[in-house]
Design a protein around this motif. Structure first.
Motif, short mmCIF file in Angstrom:
data_model
loop_
_atom_site.label_atom_id
_atom_site.label_comp_id
_atom_site.label_asym_id
_atom_site.label_seq_id
_atom_site.Cartn_x
_atom_site.Cartn_y
_atom_site.Cartn_z
N ARG A 168 0.97 -1.21 -0.07
CA ARG A 168 0.06 -0.10 0.06
C ARG A 168 0.83 1.21 -0.09
O ARG A 168 1.84 1.44 0.86
N TYR A 169 0.60 2.12 -1.07
CA TYR A 169 1.47 3.26 -1.00
C TYR A 169 0.70 4.75 -1.44
O TYR A 169 -0.65 4.54 -1.59
N ARG A 170 1.18 5.53 -1.60
CA ARG A 170 0.25 6.89 -2.04
C ARG A 170 1.39 7.77 -2.81
O ARG A 170 2.54 7.81 -2.56
N ALA A 176 -2.89 3.71 -3.26
CA ALA A 176 -3.16 2.59 -4.28
C ALA A 176 -2.57 1.36 -3.38
O ALA A 176 -1.63 1.48 -2.50
N THR A 177 -2.96 0.33 -3.70
CA THR A 177 -2.56 -1.07 -3.64
C THR A 177 -1.87 -1.86 -4.60
O THR A 177 -2.57 -2.34 -5.60
N LEU A 178 -0.55 -2.13 -4.65
CA LEU A 178 0.07 -3.14 -5.45
C LEU A 178 0.08 -4.30 -5.29
O LEU A 178 0.36 -4.89 -4.14
N ILE A 179 -0.37 -5.03 -6.15
CA ILE A 179 -0.71 -6.50 -5.97
C ILE A 179 0.42 -7.34 -6.81
O ILE A 179 0.00 -7.12 -8.12
N ALA A 231 -18.75 -8.21 -0.76
CA ALA A 231 -18.38 -7.44 -1.70
C ALA A 231 -17.05 -6.65 -1.09
O ALA A 231 -16.91 -6.55 0.07
N TYR A 232 -15.92 -6.30 -1.79
CA TYR A 232 -14.78 -5.86 -1.40
C TYR A 232 -14.59 -4.44 -1.94
O TYR A 232 -15.10 -3.94 -2.99
N ASP A 233 -13.77 -3.44 -1.23
CA ASP A 233 -13.43 -2.31 -1.71
C ASP A 233 -12.18 -2.43 -2.59
O ASP A 233 -11.09 -2.70 -1.81
N VAL A 234 -12.07 -2.37 -3.75
CA VAL A 234 -10.90 -2.57 -4.68
C VAL A 234 -10.72 -1.23 -5.25
O VAL A 234 -9.74 -1.26 -6.34
N LEU A 235 -10.67 -0.12 -4.54
CA LEU A 235 -10.47 1.12 -5.07
C LEU A 235 -9.02 1.30 -5.32
O LEU A 235 -8.17 1.63 -6.43
N SER A 240 -3.86 1.32 -8.57
CA SER A 240 -2.48 0.72 -8.60
C SER A 240 -2.37 0.57 -10.33
O SER A 240 -1.24 0.65 -10.94
N GLN A 241 -3.30 -0.16 -10.59
CA GLN A 241 -3.27 -0.64 -12.23
C GLN A 241 -3.28 0.75 -13.06
O GLN A 241 -2.43 0.68 -14.00
N VAL A 242 -3.78 1.83 -12.59
CA VAL A 242 -3.79 2.91 -13.37
C VAL A 242 -2.54 3.32 -13.36
O VAL A 242 -1.64 3.93 -14.48
#
Length: 410
Positions: A168-170, A176-179, A231-235, A240-242
């Motif tokens: 998790r970063y900003r 954003a969260t990198l997976i 449901a999950y919050d995937v914002l 991170s994809q963006v």
């Protein structure tokens, strides 16, 4: 189970085998059994189930409460224990000191917090290798167990669970969260680089965000239940994809398996990916349904052609791909067929032209190239994000794109 004013625990097979805690234990005994030192409320049980690391839906205890900011769901029933919004709210008033600020990172099994470790310090160490602290990357043949854990983990054929890095970063106050998924052998199979899109005039200034995400959920079409399930919050994951795409577009192919990236909030149910975004001040919403873990259609939200770049890179790879090898083999076989026809014509006494004679001499080289290509293993990297970033940075308004050794180094 709850039966009126009584609370009983059963083994799930026969309710008559349950132990009536209210009748067999007093508060001190229950406190000792549940590991509670003190409580405030009407009963020890109510104090126990108000704990954040205890699932209110099924009673499962989270094995690593210190990793709740990353493994936020119950591993048994997938209910949310700590929403991702909690960490975002904590950092709202905290100033950002570096361009790419790593807040929290873990490494381990994708769906089980018991086999995960906190690697925040190691990721920050990797970030500090760059001068401007604006990028982090991993390259083969790097072993992640040696880097994150400090030793080599022996590989067992029974261990078929992919390892996952969650970070998790900003960037510019946007979270954003990198997976990243890796092989069970803890090896990096292909290079990865996350770099902040910056203004060409100043490396320390952020590139304007033409695409902004405001909401992203993945789960049951009716949304999250009152108990925090379905449901999950995937914002942050979508953000991170963006970021990996240079900030210009969001793209998820229909061939991409969703569970390793977004998780599975309601196994066995049809799920939907719902987005709320803004492109150059224009708000928009989109809903994408999935079937068997894959999207029915591709997710593609882009800033072009309303804003630059006018050139949008859909797909780009560098190396030897299976499709590329097949195309080259088909071309070689077609050339060999032409040579075979010329040889047959020559045996019939037909005089060949000079170009045809030269073409016949290429038979040996074509056969050798076909043999080498047939034995070669496919090896390639995805360079779509890099090429799109070069298009975004073009000074010609995005009308054309020049590729040479000065602008692109594979």
């Amino acid at each position: 189970t709850r039966n009126g004013s009584k609370s009983s625990w059963t083994n799930g097979d026969d309710s008559e085998n349950g132990i009536d805690i209210m009748n067999s234990m007093d508060d001190s005994q229950m406190m000792a059994m549940l590991g509670i030192n003190d409580f405030h409320g009407d009963s020890v049980l109510s104090s126990y189930f108000q704990r954040e690391d205890v699932c209110a839906a099924c009673g499962t205890v989270h094995a690593r409460p210190d990793l709740l900011d990353m493994y936020f769901a119950c591993r048994a029933c997938h209910a949310i224990l700590r929403p991702p919004k909690v960490l975002r709210d904590e950092y709202k008033g905290v100033p950002q000191k570096v361009p790419l600020e790593i807040i929290f990172a873990t490494y381990g099994d994708a769906g089980d917090e018991r086999n995960a470790v906190d690697v925040t310090a190691k990721c920050i160490q990797k970030l500090n290798e760059s001068d401007n602290r604006d990028r982090i990357g991993f390259r083969p043949p790097m072993r992640l167990d040696e880097f994150f854990l400090g030793h080599t983990v022996p590989y067992s054929s029974k261990d078929k669970v992919e390892k996952q890095l969650r970070m998790r970063y900003r960037i510019d106050k946007v979270f954003a969260t990198l997976i990243l998924n890796f092989s069970p052998q803890h090896t990096v199979l292909k290079p990865f680089l996350l770099i902040i899109p910056s203004d060409l005039t100043s490396p320390t200034s952020f590139k304007p965000r033409y695409l902004r995400l405001f909401r992203g959920t993945y789960g049951h079409p009716k949304g999250m239940s009152s108990t925090g399930r379905m449901a999950y919050d995937v914002l942050e994951i979508l953000q991170s994809q963006v970021d990996q795409a240079g900030g210009s577009f969001l793209s998820i192919n229909s061939s991409t398996e969703l569970s390793p990236i977004l998780g599975d909030p309601c196994p066995g149910y049809v799920k939907e990916l719902c987005l709320q975004y803004e492109v150059c001040g224009r708000a928009g919403t989109a809903t994408y349904s999935e079937v068997r873990g894959f999207l029915r259609k591709r997710v593609l939200i882009q800033t072009s052609p309303t804003v630059k770049p006018l050139i949008f890179v859909v797909s780009a790879t560098y190396g030897l791909t299976p499709t590329g090898r097949k195309q080259q083999l088909d071309w070689i076989n077609s050339q060999l067929s032409k040579i075979q026809y010329l040889e047959h014509t020559k045996r019939q006494g037909v005089v060949l032209t000079g170009k045809e004679v030269v073409f016949l001499k290429s038979k040996a080289s074509l056969l050798g190239y076909r043999d080498t290509l047939s034995k070669a293993s496919t090896c390639f990297i995805d360079v779509r994000a890099k090429l799109q970033l070069l298009c975004d940075q073009a000074s010609n308004g995005g009308t054309h794109f020049l590729l040479n050794k000065d602008t692109f180094d594979p």
